[in-house]
Design an enzyme around this catalytic site. Structure first.
Site, mmCIF file in Angstrom:
data_model
loop_
_atom_site.group_PDB
_atom_site.id
_atom_site.type_symbol
_atom_site.label_atom_id
_atom_site.label_comp_id
_atom_site.label_asym_id
_atom_site.label_seq_id
_atom_site.Cartn_x
_atom_site.Cartn_y
_atom_site.Cartn_z
ATOM 1 N N ARG A 94 37.188 42.023 -10.660
ATOM 2 C CA ARG A 94 36.908 41.735 -12.065
ATOM 3 C C ARG A 94 35.406 41.900 -12.260
ATOM 4 O O ARG A 94 34.623 41.533 -11.378
ATOM 5 C CB ARG A 94 37.244 40.283 -12.413
ATOM 6 C CG ARG A 94 38.721 39.963 -12.399
ATOM 7 C CD ARG A 94 39.327 40.164 -13.785
ATOM 8 N NE ARG A 94 40.682 39.677 -13.837
ATOM 9 C CZ ARG A 94 41.756 40.429 -13.566
ATOM 10 N NH1 ARG A 94 41.618 41.682 -13.181
ATOM 11 N NH2 ARG A 94 42.964 39.904 -13.655
ATOM 12 N N LYS B 152 26.671 35.455 -5.497
ATOM 13 C CA LYS B 152 25.735 34.350 -5.295
ATOM 14 C C LYS B 152 24.387 34.913 -4.921
ATOM 15 O O LYS B 152 24.300 35.957 -4.270
ATOM 16 C CB LYS B 152 26.216 33.440 -4.155
ATOM 17 C CG LYS B 152 25.626 32.060 -4.202
ATOM 18 C CD LYS B 152 26.261 31.274 -5.332
ATOM 19 C CE LYS B 152 26.078 29.793 -5.220
ATOM 20 N NZ LYS B 152 27.113 29.116 -6.019
ATOM 21 N N LYS C 126 29.871 36.995 -10.839
ATOM 22 C CA LYS C 126 29.256 35.797 -11.408
ATOM 23 C C LYS C 126 28.971 34.783 -10.320
ATOM 24 O O LYS C 126 29.801 34.565 -9.437
ATOM 25 C CB LYS C 126 30.250 35.198 -12.411
ATOM 26 C CG LYS C 126 29.730 34.030 -13.192
ATOM 27 C CD LYS C 126 29.100 34.476 -14.488
ATOM 28 C CE LYS C 126 28.365 33.353 -15.185
ATOM 29 N NZ LYS C 126 27.098 32.987 -14.522
#
Ligand code: GLU
Length: 469
Positions: free
Chosen positions: A65, A105, A69
């Site tokens: 996806r 991250k 994030k």
């Protein structure tokens, strides 16, 4: 604790969950692996005028996806393995609560508390420029957020740097979340992770079958809670547990030591004391304790909300809690996890329990992309409907509502209330699904259920996208 321990724990949790799935081996390998890693070293001038070399990372774990994030951590402990493990957790976390992002991250190896504001600003601006250079940031590419050691200020500096370099990007503000409200942030983001922990624990304690199994009464009221780490996440979690849930906070530990009081600790007063004096010790009505010993006191719920690897094979045999709620990422290592499971202690895993932060980040990203706040988007239509309803109610009952109540009903919720209710709904619904999955598949524990559910979702989305025709 070895540097790789956290990475190995996440890997073990993945493998154990995967052993219960029928997904083909190659696809499992793809779901597990980290897709891209950027390791950088850059020069930043220190306050004394000397050049310092700063080491930093960004790991993009999964592109099933987009965007990817995940937060950016400032800590002396940051290393490649830790960053990759945290990025993997982000992938599973997002999948689990239905946030349509891949995981990522970032980490910068500095000790924020001992650096000046100016130095931290130079570091975050340069880090952002490095990410732009390698295409590791952007509203549709990879969207950072706060994590341990960073907050609104750093996120504001990221967007400021980004929009000045990427001047043609229409959605520049969506390149990062957790921004200050004045820079298109969203109300409720700062407290979202902690408040999500509260909603998650509340959802768990509403399951009567589960509380009976743990020999607890249902509900949060009167439950004795111990917190490790009075940072942003920990503080907001216990604040809501105390104020909204009626739980009693009996112990708190921080770097400087621990405190304990069977009568309960007012956590807002405790935070004020720490901000004023730099310490939680000598809090009125509480006894000072050794930092590690507080976690081992008797309680119903233990909340580790600091860093990874805090409960290990060494101290797990002495933990007396009935529930361990993982507010931090990876606070229980695989050795500790094994012992807690054998002792019948319920671990509510990080990938579910601390997903509130990224959930509200998703709302912020959506808001930035649509260029309009949520209450403004829905308010006109809702106002009309609500007005009709209130009028009808008054006609039907023959009673007039008080003017302020009438106004409240017609105008509907403000943005903060919308965000908080959507967060609560997300945490509730997700717990219900993980819990059912755990029981239906007869899995050994909640962590395995959460991992397996996330793994299956990610694997399926690869199939949906026709990447493997
Ligand atoms: N750093 C937070 C986490 O570990 C939030 C990430 C985000 O909002 O993107 O979940």
């Amino acid at each position: 604790m070895s540097r790789g321990a956290f990475f190995e724990s996440v890997s073990t949790y993945f493998d154990r969950a995967a052993s219960f799935s029928k997904i083909e081996k190659g696809l499992l390998k793809q779901v597990k692996t980290c897709n891209s890693i950027y390791r950088m070293r850059f020069p930043v001038r220190g306050d004394d005028g000397q050049v310092r070399v700063v080491e930093a990372f960004r790991a993009e774990h999964s592109y099933h996806r987009l965007p990817t994030k995940g937060g950016i951590r400032f800590s002396r402990m940051v290393n490649l393995n830790e960053t990759v493990a945290l990025a993997a957790l982000m992938t599973y976390k997002c999948a689990l609560v239905g946030v349509p992002f891949g995981g990522a991250k970032g980490g910068v190896r500095i000790s924020p508390a001992s650096e000046s504001e100016g130095f931290r600003e130079r570091v975050i601006r340069r880090y952002t420029a490095e990410l732009i250079r390698k295409n590791f940031i952007g509203p549709d590419i990879d969207v950072p957020a706060p994590d341990y050691g960073t907050g609104e200020r750093e996120m504001g500096l990221i967007v400021d740097t980004y929009k000045n370099i990427c001047m043609n990007e229409q959605n520049a503000y969506a390149c990062v979340t957790g921004k200050p409200l004045t820079m298109q942030g969203i109300p409720g983001r700062t407290q979202a992770t902690g408040q999500g922990v509260y909603f998650g624990l509340k959802a768990a304690l509403e399951k009567k079958e589960l509380t009976a199994q743990l020999d607890l009464t249902p509900g949060l009221s009167g439950k004795r809670v111990i917190l490790q780490g009075l940072g942003k996440v920990g503080f907001h979690a216990v604040k809501h547990l105390q104020k909204d849930g009626g739980a009693v906070i009996v112990g708190v530990s921080e770097q400087e030591g621990g405190i304990y009081s069977s009568d309960g600790i007012d956590v807002e007063a405790l935070l004020r004391q720490r901000q004023e004096t730099g310490s939680i010790l000598n809090f009125p009505g509480a006894e000072n304790r050794d930092r590690g010993a507080v976690m081992e006191e008797s309680c119903d719920i233990l909340i580790p909300a600091a860093l990874e690897n805090q409960i290990t094979a060494e101290n797990a045999p002495r933990i007396q809690a009935k529930i361990v709620g993982e507010a931090a990422n990876g606070p229980v290592d695989r050795g500790g996890d094994e012992i807690l499971r054998k002792r019948g202690i319920l671990v509510i895993p990080d990938l579910y329990l601390n997903a509130g932060g990224v959930t509200v980040s998703y709302f912020e990203w959506l808001k930035n992309r649509s260029g309009v706040s949520f209450d403004r988007m829905i308010s006109r239509h809702e106002e009309m409907v609500n007005r009709e309803m209130v009028n009808a109610m008054e006609t039907l009952t023959g009673q007039k509502l008080a003017a302020d109540r009438r106004e409240e009903l017609i105008l509907g919720p403000d943005e903060l209330r919308l965000v908080v209710s959507a967060l609560e709904e997300t945490m509730n619904r997700s717990f219900g699904k993980i819990y059912e999955f755990w029981r239906e598949r007869d899995l050994p524990d909640l962590r395995t259920a959460a991992f397996l559910k996330a793994i299956e979702k990610v694997a399926n989305s690869y199939k949906d996208h026709g990447i493997f025709p």
